[in-house]
Design a protein around this motif. Structure first.
Motif, short mmCIF file in Angstrom:
data_model
loop_
_atom_site.label_atom_id
_atom_site.label_comp_id
_atom_site.label_asym_id
_atom_site.label_seq_id
_atom_site.Cartn_x
_atom_site.Cartn_y
_atom_site.Cartn_z
N UNK A 189 45.25 44.25 61.40
CA UNK A 189 46.48 44.95 61.03
C UNK A 189 46.61 45.18 59.53
N UNK A 190 45.55 44.84 58.78
CA UNK A 190 45.55 45.20 57.37
C UNK A 190 45.86 44.11 56.38
N UNK A 191 45.96 42.84 56.83
CA UNK A 191 46.19 41.74 55.89
C UNK A 191 44.87 41.45 55.18
N UNK A 192 44.89 41.47 53.84
CA UNK A 192 43.65 41.40 53.06
C UNK A 192 43.75 40.36 51.94
N UNK A 193 43.72 39.06 52.28
CA UNK A 193 43.87 38.03 51.24
C UNK A 193 42.72 37.98 50.23
N UNK A 194 41.56 38.57 50.57
CA UNK A 194 40.44 38.57 49.61
C UNK A 194 40.04 39.99 49.22
N UNK A 195 40.95 40.94 49.36
CA UNK A 195 40.72 42.29 48.89
C UNK A 195 39.46 42.93 49.43
N UNK A 196 38.53 43.30 48.54
CA UNK A 196 37.32 44.02 48.92
C UNK A 196 36.09 43.11 49.06
N UNK A 197 36.30 41.82 49.19
CA UNK A 197 35.18 40.88 49.30
C UNK A 197 34.32 41.19 50.53
N UNK A 198 33.01 41.12 50.35
CA UNK A 198 32.08 41.34 51.47
C UNK A 198 31.15 40.16 51.70
N UNK A 199 31.33 39.10 50.91
CA UNK A 199 30.50 37.89 51.06
C UNK A 199 31.37 36.65 50.93
N UNK A 200 30.95 35.60 51.62
CA UNK A 200 31.58 34.29 51.45
C UNK A 200 30.56 33.21 51.80
N UNK A 201 30.73 32.03 51.23
CA UNK A 201 29.90 30.89 51.61
C UNK A 201 30.61 29.61 51.20
N UNK A 202 30.18 28.51 51.77
CA UNK A 202 30.76 27.20 51.46
C UNK A 202 29.85 26.51 50.44
N UNK A 203 30.28 26.37 49.19
CA UNK A 203 29.45 25.76 48.13
C UNK A 203 29.01 24.34 48.45
N UNK A 204 29.74 23.66 49.34
CA UNK A 204 29.37 22.28 49.70
C UNK A 204 28.25 22.24 50.75
N UNK A 205 27.98 23.41 51.35
CA UNK A 205 26.95 23.45 52.40
C UNK A 205 25.78 24.36 52.04
N UNK A 206 26.00 25.25 51.10
CA UNK A 206 24.93 26.18 50.70
C UNK A 206 25.08 26.53 49.22
#
Length: 228
Positions: A189-206
């Protein structure tokens, strides 16, 4: 006779003006601010709560906690930051944004797969983090660099390696929680808490070395760092 005719015309114009003003007033959404009360404030609080911004008693009173929740929402969505729920804030909050993110027709299959990748990647993350993962998937769908459907984005491979680890370990097929389903719907429905982000990762795991070197940091929500 001529004067009476003019007076009658002016009276008709006045009546029509008053009627149209009343109609417009009834259609307009009330701007909500500190100390306001009512059903519309109740709706505001419930919606903020469902999106992870308001975690307090829902009482229909626009107090300091509601104001702070609105400010956080405005910051995340890069709209005017004033703690007032005016037309722009309410349009964005209720999923009627004008940037094209919520105008697309989505199928039940979209919700099905988006909620599963959210559950698999962010099942233990805060609600906002769940929506953020959905936000990333949809950004990829809308990018020329990735496939153009939710299913194909989730099941994309680079060589023999799936883009998302839940595809490899099978957790993509786990039944999502209701919270993950709600997060998928919010993202659609258009909620965008990270805007135009196309990547994510967990720094504690990778380490995410390639992402860190090649992409721009957006924000961290829970255990995930987001990049664009």
């Amino acid at each position: 006779m001529k004067h009476r005719k003019i007076a009658s015309i002016l009276l008709v114009i006045l009546i029509l003006t008053l009627l149209s003003t009343q109609v417009l007033a009834s259609e307009n959404t009330r701007t909500l601010k500190f100390t306001d009360k009512g059903e519309d404030v109740l709706k505001l609080q419930k919606t903020l709560n469902s999106k992870g911004y308001y975690n307090y008693h829902i009482d229909g009173i626009y107090g300091k906690i509601t104001e702070q929740a609105v400010i956080k929402f405005q910051i995340d969505h890069k709209i005017r930051i004033d703690g007032i729920a005016g037309p722009e804030t309410q349009r964005t909050l209720y999923g009627n944004s004008s940037d094209g993110t919520s105008s697309k027709n989505h199928t039940s299959g979209d919700t099905y797969w988006l909620s599963r990748i959210i559950e698999a990647e962010a099942g233990s993350e805060p609600y906002k983090g769940k929506v953020a993962v959905g936000n990333v998937i949809l950004n990829r769908v809308n990018s020329k660099e990735f496939p153009n459907t939710i299913y194909n984005v989730i099941f994309e491979y680079y060589g023999n390696i799936p883009q998302f680890s839940p595809v490899q370990d099978g957790t993509i097929y786990n039944t999502p929680s209701q919270e993950s389903v709600n997060a998928a719907k919010d993202a659609l429905n258009g909620v965008r808490p990270v805007g135009n982000a196309t990547y994510f990762f967990n720094p504690n795991k990778a380490k995410g070395s390639w992402i860190v070197k090649s992409k721009s940091y957006v924000t961290t929500i829970g255990g995930h760092a987001f990049y664009q």
